[in-house]
Enzyme design. Sequence first.
Site, PDB file in Angstrom:
ATOM      1  N   ARG A 143      12.642 -24.224  -5.548  1.00  0.00           N
ATOM      2  CA  ARG A 143      13.524 -24.125  -4.388  1.00  0.00           C
ATOM      3  C   ARG A 143      13.719 -22.681  -3.939  1.00  0.00           C
ATOM      4  NH1 ARG A 143      18.522 -28.240  -6.010  1.00  0.00           N
ATOM      5  NH2 ARG A 143      17.367 -30.211  -5.687  1.00  0.00           N
ATOM      6  N   CYS A 173      -0.125   0.368   7.730  1.00  0.00           N
ATOM      7  CA  CYS A 173      -0.647   0.806   6.427  1.00  0.00           C
ATOM      8  C   CYS A 173      -2.058   1.383   6.574  1.00  0.00           C
ATOM      9  CB  CYS A 173      -0.675  -0.369   5.452  1.00  0.00           C
ATOM     10  SG  CYS A 173       0.970  -0.949   5.004  1.00  0.00           S
ATOM     11  N   CYS A 188      -2.166  -3.757   7.364  1.00  0.00           N
ATOM     12  CA  CYS A 188      -1.735  -3.953   8.751  1.00  0.00           C
ATOM     13  C   CYS A 188      -2.149  -2.754   9.602  1.00  0.00           C
ATOM     14  CB  CYS A 188      -0.227  -4.174   8.817  1.00  0.00           C
ATOM     15  SG  CYS A 188       0.761  -2.770   8.252  1.00  0.00           S
ATOM     16  N   GLU A 199       0.824  -1.203   0.000  1.00  0.00           N
ATOM     17  CA  GLU A 199       0.000   0.000   0.000  1.00  0.00           C
ATOM     18  C   GLU A 199       0.866   1.263   0.000  1.00  0.00           C
ATOM     19  OE1 GLU A 199      -2.033  -2.880   2.968  1.00  0.00           O
ATOM     20  OE2 GLU A 199      -0.062  -2.582   2.054  1.00  0.00           O
ATOM     21  N   ALA A 252       9.033 -39.892   1.445  1.00  0.00           N
ATOM     22  CA  ALA A 252       7.764 -39.420   0.879  1.00  0.00           C
ATOM     23  C   ALA A 252       6.581 -40.098   1.557  1.00  0.00           C
ATOM     24  CB  ALA A 252       7.732 -39.677  -0.624  1.00  0.00           C
ATOM     25  N   SER A 253       6.649 -41.411   1.721  1.00  0.00           N
ATOM     26  CA  SER A 253       5.520 -42.126   2.335  1.00  0.00           C
ATOM     27  C   SER A 253       5.389 -41.778   3.816  1.00  0.00           C
ATOM     28  CB  SER A 253       5.676 -43.638   2.148  1.00  0.00           C
ATOM     29  OG  SER A 253       6.935 -44.085   2.609  1.00  0.00           O
ATOM     30  N   ALA A 254       6.524 -41.586   4.498  1.00  0.00           N
ATOM     31  CA  ALA A 254       6.467 -41.201   5.912  1.00  0.00           C
ATOM     32  C   ALA A 254       5.825 -39.821   6.063  1.00  0.00           C
ATOM     33  CB  ALA A 254       7.866 -41.202   6.521  1.00  0.00           C
TER      34      ALA A 254
END
Length: 373
Positions: free
Chosen positions: A196, A96, A87, A62, A310-312
């Site tokens: 990333r 703002c 905010c 803003e 991945a599965s965990a």
Amino acid sequence: MATNPALAARPEDETYMWRCLELAERGAGSVSPNPMVGSVIVCAGRVIGEGWHRQYGGPHAEVDAIASVEDESLLRQSTLYVNLEPCSHYGKTPPCADLIVEKRIPRVVVGCLDPHEKVAGKGIARLREAGIEVTVGVLEAESERLNEAFMTSHRKGRPFVALKTAQTLDGRIATSLGASKWITGEESRCQVHRLRCIYDAVLCGASTVLADNTELTVRFCAGRQPLRVLLDPRLQVPHEFRIFNDAAKTLVFALREEADPDLVRQLEARGIEVATVGEAEGSLDFAEVFAELHKRRLLSVLVEGGSRLASAMVRSGFVDKYYVFIAPKLFGGDGLASFGALGVTHPDYAVKLSFSGIRRFGEDLLLEAYPVH
């Protein structure tokens, strides 16, 4: 405070809110732990100012938009659009909401409320107390989705967790001999590096690092280096491996009861921080891991690991989003599956997902999905 979608909205409001979202996204990878915010100022059907939050600690959207207006007198006849509630507290910058009141802007359109405990409706209340007309909830779902990491951090007290896999069409991440380089093409690998640099941390398990000597840095595009997070319960990864180089910072999580104090001291002597956590289901306690990352004000984590990790992660229930790169290749049933055992005994008990997007990178596809709760 509940949002009030579009009772006072005007036909043009969505158009300008889309522009706010476009501007906000320019701050990806630069503003965390703040949210991405864009702002547009419109007077008599003409855009007279635009801005976005460009860098953590810098002016909010803003403020940036108001500063771009050449004739300040027009502000008193304008509508200010912003994808997140202004905010109302002093942080790195002044509130703002107070600036909007000071400039006597008569109308404000907000995408969604700010879940931060110091805001959470107080910005809207401040504007309305000053007699400003406020419309809340224009492109609300899209506004929340853009800042999904910020929302998760403040609502759940942990980082937003995304899981990335790269697999063949038949769901394999390696051949029967363990070979995995490269399943997907160069364009897909470049996209992984772009992902990333917009996540605060990239997390990987020791087995993947030991197998591939993974570096986990951004190299194929311009952008910041995320924190590298290594899950190494017994500190087995050799110190000369690339994940410990100086290209980025690395944080290692080890088991509290089993981490060798001498190995911890050796890593810390090299500037590598080690955090110890408890055990859960035969591995590191993910709840403690993510609590520690949240304490460090990391909003988002990209998990890059093998089948077991991945599965965990899926079983733990912490995965908020999936990035699945699919190459037009087949490895067959003797290849390594993308996910290990999930304990699904009937189709009705499957982990259910909702696809949110599909894109093509070279010959590969990227599917994005969210869990259905």
